[in-house]
Design a protein around this motif. Structure first.
Motif, PDB file in Angstrom:
ATOM      1  N   ARG A 138      14.505  73.805  58.536  1.00 10.61           N
ATOM      2  CA  ARG A 138      13.160  73.837  57.981  1.00 10.61           C
ATOM      3  C   ARG A 138      12.318  74.769  58.852  1.00 10.61           C
ATOM      4  O   ARG A 138      12.543  74.861  60.063  1.00 10.61           O
TER       5      ARG A 138
ATOM      6  N   HIS B 259      16.537  79.136  48.535  1.00 12.74           N
ATOM      7  CA  HIS B 259      15.177  79.106  49.059  1.00 12.74           C
ATOM      8  C   HIS B 259      14.361  80.160  48.338  1.00 12.74           C
ATOM      9  O   HIS B 259      14.863  81.237  48.013  1.00 12.74           O
TER      10      HIS B 259
ATOM     11  N   ILE C  48      16.801  80.496  55.271  1.00 13.72           N
ATOM     12  CA  ILE C  48      15.338  80.477  55.237  1.00 13.72           C
ATOM     13  C   ILE C  48      14.815  81.855  55.628  1.00 13.72           C
ATOM     14  O   ILE C  48      15.196  82.392  56.682  1.00 13.72           O
TER      15      ILE C  48
END
Length: 360
Positions: A237, A147, A194
């Motif tokens: 997400r 990421h 993330i």
């Protein structure tokens, strides 16, 4: 509902939500209406792919990327039928496990591999893109996810599978060097990583034991998500609205506000709230269950009940004491006919009602 079989990555055109690209049984498809599915396989024969192959659509919607042991481009994505291989030779002796494109610049791309490598490309839309190995400091294990930090080009995060090494890594210089930020994480495989949108010291990590997070740059980690099943979490997400979405193996998909402190104003809803159930409508091929989500400003005794149109009580999906924050409950309508139903959340003298539609 678009396709069947084993799903994979999905990309949606930024200007036309009916134009979608997705994988089914590891084969890429394109659809313009959600019904007619066009396989996109020309140019991909003879390559070795991960079962869940990477798929990235650039912000313009003009170029679609996937990967094998090479990286491939479909351009223009809406019309082209042949993939172009954009690595001069095999990028890896293993396979590419993930592709990521920094938000500020679609000319950049990073690729991770099953043999523990990360490669960087800075001229992605050229006819002959160049790729550079930026793996120094990584443990040489299967990289499950990479990421790029929000709004950056060179801040990278990577997580790895397996046992016996660190599982979370960070680079601030585009992969020229990597720091192990695993801290006191348990020794379990990591599947997705993330960073927070608002704090570079906060990172979320999906593992084989649920989701974990750090607020001090990786020194200490805690499990995240009150009510999230303690199961394999494969993908995540983070939406622009700061909601973290988590996909699990066998226990469905979950979401929560991506806040890590009870002092944060986002952590406490401003009112008793009954959110719209999902899916709604449900039934008729969408499943007989729907998820009800509600939020409390403070800890309270609640009752969440479901009634039919005549006002008859059918079920009580949730009741009793609940902490401040957001909670979920399931309503199973397998034995009910099609019609309109009502979910009612009560706490003290307050009540909120939501309408639900069951199809058959």
């Amino acid at each position: 509902y678009v396709g069947s079989g084993d799903g994979g990555r999905v990309a949606v055109d930024p200007d036309n939500s009916n134009l979608m690209y997705f994988c089914m049984n590891s084969t890429p498809f394109r659809t313009f209406d959600g019904t007619t599915m066009e396989p996109l396989t020309n140019g991909l024969g003879g390559y070795r792919f991960n079962w869940i192959r990477p798929m990235v659509l650039d912000p313009s919607g003009e170029r679609l990327y996937t990967a094998s042991n090479n990286v491939h481009r479909l351009s223009p994505a809406k019309e082209a039928n042949n993939w172009l291989t954009i690595t001069p030779s095999a990028l890896t002796s293993s396979i590419v496990t993930d592709l990521v494109m920094p938000e500020p610049n679609p000319r950049f791309m990073y690729a991770s591999t099953g043999d523990g490598k990360v490669y960087a490309c800075y001229n992605l839309i050229a006819l002959d893109p160049e790729w550079f190995d930026v793996s120094e400091g990584l443990p040489g294990r299967w990289i499950t996810d990479i990421h790029v930090g929000w709004g950056t080009l060179y801040e990278l995060y990577a997580c790895v599978s397996g046992y016996g090494t660190g599982h979370a890594f960070k680079s601030t210089d585009g992969g020229e060097s990597w720091m192990d930020i695993s801290g006191d994480l348990p020794n379990v495989p990591a599947n997705a990583i993330i960073p927070s949108r608002t704090d570079t010291n906060t990172v979320f990590l999906a593992t084989d034991l649920g989701v974990w997070y750090t607020t001090n740059g990786g020194t200490n980690w805690k499990q995240f998500g009150n009510g999230l099943p303690n199961v394999v979490s494969y993908d995540m997400r983070l939406t622009p609205e700061n909601r973290l979405l988590v996909a699990t193996f066998g226990r469905g998909m979950w979401s929560t506000d991506a806040v890590t402190s009870i002092e944060s104003p986002q952590a406490r809803p401003t009112a008793l709230t009954l959110h719209g159930n999902y899916p709604n409508p449900f039934g008729a091929g969408l499943g007989d269950e729907t998820t009800l989500r509600f939020s409390l400003q403070n800890a309270a005794d609640i009752t969440l009940a479901v009634y039919d149109a005549a006002g008859r009580l059918l079920a009580t999906p949730a009741s009793g004491r609940r902490d401040a924050g957001t909670h979920t409950a399931r309503f199973d309508a397998a034995q009910l006919p099609a019609g309109t139903y009502f979910a009612v959340l009560r706490s003290g003298s307050q009540s909120v009602t939501r309408k639900m539609v069951l199809l058959r």
